[in-house]
Scaffold this motif. Structure first.
Motif, mmCIF file in Angstrom:
data_model
loop_
_atom_site.group_PDB
_atom_site.id
_atom_site.type_symbol
_atom_site.label_atom_id
_atom_site.label_comp_id
_atom_site.label_asym_id
_atom_site.label_seq_id
_atom_site.Cartn_x
_atom_site.Cartn_y
_atom_site.Cartn_z
ATOM 1 N N TRP A 63 12.609 -4.356 -0.854
ATOM 2 C CA TRP A 63 12.547 -5.677 -1.490
ATOM 3 C C TRP A 63 11.720 -6.632 -0.631
ATOM 4 C CZ3 TRP A 63 13.276 -7.378 -6.182
ATOM 5 C CH2 TRP A 63 13.436 -8.738 -6.423
ATOM 6 N N ALA A 64 11.959 -6.586 0.679
ATOM 7 C CA ALA A 64 11.196 -7.435 1.597
ATOM 8 C C ALA A 64 9.708 -7.096 1.527
ATOM 9 C CB ALA A 64 11.715 -7.282 3.017
ATOM 10 N N GLN A 65 9.382 -5.817 1.497
ATOM 11 C CA GLN A 65 7.973 -5.419 1.424
ATOM 12 C C GLN A 65 7.359 -5.831 0.093
ATOM 13 O OE1 GLN A 65 6.003 -4.369 3.761
ATOM 14 N NE2 GLN A 65 4.271 -4.268 2.364
ATOM 15 N N LEU A 66 8.091 -5.667 -0.972
ATOM 16 C CA LEU A 66 7.589 -6.034 -2.292
ATOM 17 C C LEU A 66 7.202 -7.509 -2.348
ATOM 18 C CD1 LEU A 66 7.248 -4.807 -5.214
ATOM 19 C CD2 LEU A 66 9.426 -5.905 -5.710
ATOM 20 N N HIS A 67 7.945 -8.341 -1.640
ATOM 21 C CA HIS A 67 7.717 -9.785 -1.667
ATOM 22 C C HIS A 67 6.902 -10.297 -0.483
ATOM 23 C CE1 HIS A 67 10.052 -10.641 -5.224
ATOM 24 N NE2 HIS A 67 10.880 -9.699 -4.809
ATOM 25 N N GLY A 68 6.386 -9.391 0.340
ATOM 26 C CA GLY A 68 5.593 -9.800 1.484
ATOM 27 C C GLY A 68 6.385 -10.635 2.467
ATOM 28 N N ALA A 69 7.653 -10.299 2.651
ATOM 29 C CA ALA A 69 8.529 -11.089 3.509
ATOM 30 C C ALA A 69 8.439 -10.696 4.979
ATOM 31 C CB ALA A 69 9.978 -10.959 3.026
ATOM 32 N N ASN A 70 7.532 -9.803 5.306
ATOM 33 C CA ASN A 70 7.336 -9.435 6.702
ATOM 34 C C ASN A 70 6.494 -10.497 7.398
ATOM 35 O OD1 ASN A 70 8.666 -6.930 6.324
ATOM 36 N ND2 ASN A 70 6.809 -6.127 5.403
ATOM 37 N N ILE A 71 6.607 -10.565 8.690
ATOM 38 C CA ILE A 71 5.853 -11.548 9.458
ATOM 39 C C ILE A 71 4.383 -11.152 9.474
ATOM 40 C CG2 ILE A 71 5.500 -12.507 11.761
ATOM 41 C CD1 ILE A 71 8.498 -12.120 12.231
ATOM 42 N N ILE A 72 3.544 -12.106 9.163
ATOM 43 C CA ILE A 72 2.098 -11.889 9.211
ATOM 44 C C ILE A 72 1.525 -12.892 10.202
ATOM 45 C CG2 ILE A 72 -0.062 -12.014 7.934
ATOM 46 C CD1 ILE A 72 1.488 -11.204 5.443
ATOM 47 N N VAL A 73 0.829 -12.388 11.196
ATOM 48 C CA VAL A 73 0.186 -13.255 12.179
ATOM 49 C C VAL A 73 -1.292 -13.323 11.809
ATOM 50 C CG1 VAL A 73 -0.295 -13.624 14.629
ATOM 51 C CG2 VAL A 73 1.839 -12.524 13.916
ATOM 52 N N ASP A 74 -1.677 -14.462 11.249
ATOM 53 C CA ASP A 74 -3.061 -14.592 10.774
ATOM 54 C C ASP A 74 -3.870 -15.597 11.593
ATOM 55 O OD1 ASP A 74 -1.832 -16.887 9.923
ATOM 56 O OD2 ASP A 74 -2.483 -16.730 7.846
ATOM 57 N N PHE A 75 -3.439 -15.842 12.810
ATOM 58 C CA PHE A 75 -4.117 -16.814 13.663
ATOM 59 C C PHE A 75 -5.602 -16.486 13.819
ATOM 60 C CE2 PHE A 75 -5.476 -18.239 17.896
ATOM 61 C CZ PHE A 75 -5.286 -19.605 17.748
ATOM 62 N N PHE A 76 -5.911 -15.214 14.033
ATOM 63 C CA PHE A 76 -7.294 -14.809 14.266
ATOM 64 C C PHE A 76 -8.079 -14.564 12.981
ATOM 65 C CE2 PHE A 76 -4.994 -13.424 18.092
ATOM 66 C CZ PHE A 76 -5.689 -14.172 19.037
ATOM 67 N N THR A 77 -7.397 -14.447 11.870
ATOM 68 C CA THR A 77 -8.094 -14.084 10.630
ATOM 69 C C THR A 77 -8.130 -15.199 9.595
ATOM 70 O OG1 THR A 77 -6.078 -13.171 9.653
ATOM 71 C CG2 THR A 77 -7.460 -11.663 10.938
ATOM 72 N N GLN A 78 -7.488 -16.327 9.863
ATOM 73 C CA GLN A 78 -7.372 -17.368 8.844
ATOM 74 C C GLN A 78 -8.718 -17.944 8.407
ATOM 75 O OE1 GLN A 78 -4.757 -20.362 10.329
ATOM 76 N NE2 GLN A 78 -5.985 -20.773 12.142
ATOM 77 N N ARG A 79 -9.731 -17.860 9.233
ATOM 78 C CA ARG A 79 -11.041 -18.408 8.869
ATOM 79 C C ARG A 79 -12.006 -17.361 8.327
ATOM 80 N NH1 ARG A 79 -11.231 -22.568 13.733
ATOM 81 N NH2 ARG A 79 -10.039 -24.203 12.697
ATOM 82 N N LEU A 80 -11.540 -16.130 8.220
ATOM 83 C CA LEU A 80 -12.389 -15.075 7.668
ATOM 84 C C LEU A 80 -12.447 -15.206 6.151
ATOM 85 C CD1 LEU A 80 -11.175 -12.006 9.766
ATOM 86 C CD2 LEU A 80 -13.279 -13.318 10.072
ATOM 87 N N ARG A 86 -8.314 -9.575 2.591
ATOM 88 C CA ARG A 86 -7.686 -8.606 1.675
ATOM 89 C C ARG A 86 -7.848 -7.188 2.206
ATOM 90 N NH1 ARG A 86 -9.148 -12.220 -2.435
ATOM 91 N NH2 ARG A 86 -11.146 -11.228 -2.772
ATOM 92 N N ARG A 87 -9.017 -6.892 2.775
ATOM 93 C CA ARG A 87 -9.221 -5.554 3.349
ATOM 94 C C ARG A 87 -8.307 -5.331 4.558
ATOM 95 N NH1 ARG A 87 -13.802 -2.660 1.109
ATOM 96 N NH2 ARG A 87 -13.671 -3.378 -1.025
ATOM 97 N N LEU A 88 -8.149 -6.362 5.379
ATOM 98 C CA LEU A 88 -7.229 -6.254 6.511
ATOM 99 C C LEU A 88 -5.786 -6.092 6.025
ATOM 100 C CD1 LEU A 88 -8.741 -8.916 8.927
ATOM 101 C CD2 LEU A 88 -8.751 -6.423 9.226
ATOM 102 N N ASP A 89 -5.416 -6.820 4.981
ATOM 103 C CA ASP A 89 -4.083 -6.654 4.383
ATOM 104 C C ASP A 89 -3.901 -5.240 3.861
ATOM 105 O OD1 ASP A 89 -3.309 -9.244 4.942
ATOM 106 O OD2 ASP A 89 -3.729 -10.001 2.914
ATOM 107 N N ALA A 90 -4.953 -4.703 3.247
ATOM 108 C CA ALA A 90 -4.893 -3.332 2.734
ATOM 109 C C ALA A 90 -4.695 -2.344 3.873
ATOM 110 C CB ALA A 90 -6.166 -2.999 1.953
ATOM 111 N N LEU A 91 -5.416 -2.554 4.957
ATOM 112 C CA LEU A 91 -5.286 -1.669 6.109
ATOM 113 C C LEU A 91 -3.874 -1.761 6.700
ATOM 114 C CD1 LEU A 91 -6.578 0.271 8.132
ATOM 115 C CD2 LEU A 91 -7.346 -1.728 9.429
ATOM 116 N N GLY A 92 -3.354 -2.973 6.829
ATOM 117 C CA GLY A 92 -1.993 -3.152 7.344
ATOM 118 C C GLY A 92 -0.952 -2.496 6.450
ATOM 119 N N ALA A 93 -1.105 -2.674 5.148
ATOM 120 C CA ALA A 93 -0.161 -2.061 4.202
ATOM 121 C C ALA A 93 -0.253 -0.539 4.256
ATOM 122 C CB ALA A 93 -0.425 -2.573 2.788
ATOM 123 N N LEU A 94 -1.473 -0.019 4.414
ATOM 124 C CA LEU A 94 -1.664 1.429 4.510
ATOM 125 C C LEU A 94 -1.003 1.971 5.786
ATOM 126 C CD1 LEU A 94 -2.926 3.893 3.165
ATOM 127 C CD2 LEU A 94 -5.008 3.422 4.470
#
Length: 162
Positions: A63-80, A86-94
């Motif tokens: 349920w947590a994964q379905l809703h993206g309730a895991n911690i995401i640290v996007d400090f370095f990627t927020q300006r990309l 989305r590709r980085l999210d795909a890689l993380g999910a994979l």
């Protein structure tokens, strides 16, 4: 498997996991009260708490994964650019899908080995393979959801459906 089926399965797992956590909480309170008033706690309360909370967490992970309730640290990627994120999210999910698949597989193998060894808990004598086997379904469903999310992100969609 459709998104709707994954949502229903993960919701069912989460409700069951929440129910297990509630039962464990009630048992813990009862054991504490019995210890305080009668000097007789529930035998094996620590064993049951460990098994129950492990099961509860495992069942709530999808349920947590379905809703993206895991911690995401996007400090370095927020300006990309969005496409790169989305590709980085795909890689993380994979990577999460692979980890969950590995953990599900190994807990299943561990359950078989512990069952064959006849290992039981110290106080109640519960078969320990139950604990291992109970973790595998939640981990497997979490991995499947992460795999679907990886595919969705790779194709340009969001990690989590609204």
């Amino acid at each position: 498997m459709t998104g709707r089926t994954l949502r229903q399965l993960s919701l069912g797992f989460a409700v069951l996991g929440g129910g297990v956590a509630c039962v464990v909480a009630a048992m813990t309170v009862t054991s504490i009260v019995m210890r305080a008033l009668l000097s007789r706690p529930i035998a094996g309360d620590v064993e049951l708490t460990q098994l129950g909370i492990a099961l509860s967490i495992s069942l709530c992970l999808p349920w947590a994964q379905l809703h993206g309730a895991n911690i995401i640290v996007d400090f370095f990627t927020q300006r990309l650019p969005d496409r790169v994120n989305r590709r980085l999210d795909a890689l993380g999910a994979l990577m999460l899908a692979a980890m969950c698949a590995l953990l599900s597989w190994r807990t299943s193998v561990g359950a078989i080995a512990v069952r064959e060894a006849g290992e039981t808990s110290m106080i109640l004598g519960l078969p320990m393979w139950w604990a291992y086997a109970s973790l595998a379904p939640g981990l497997a469903l979490s991995g499947l959801i992460a795999l679907v999310q990886a595919w969705r992100c790779w194709r340009g969609g969001p990690l989590v459906e609204n």
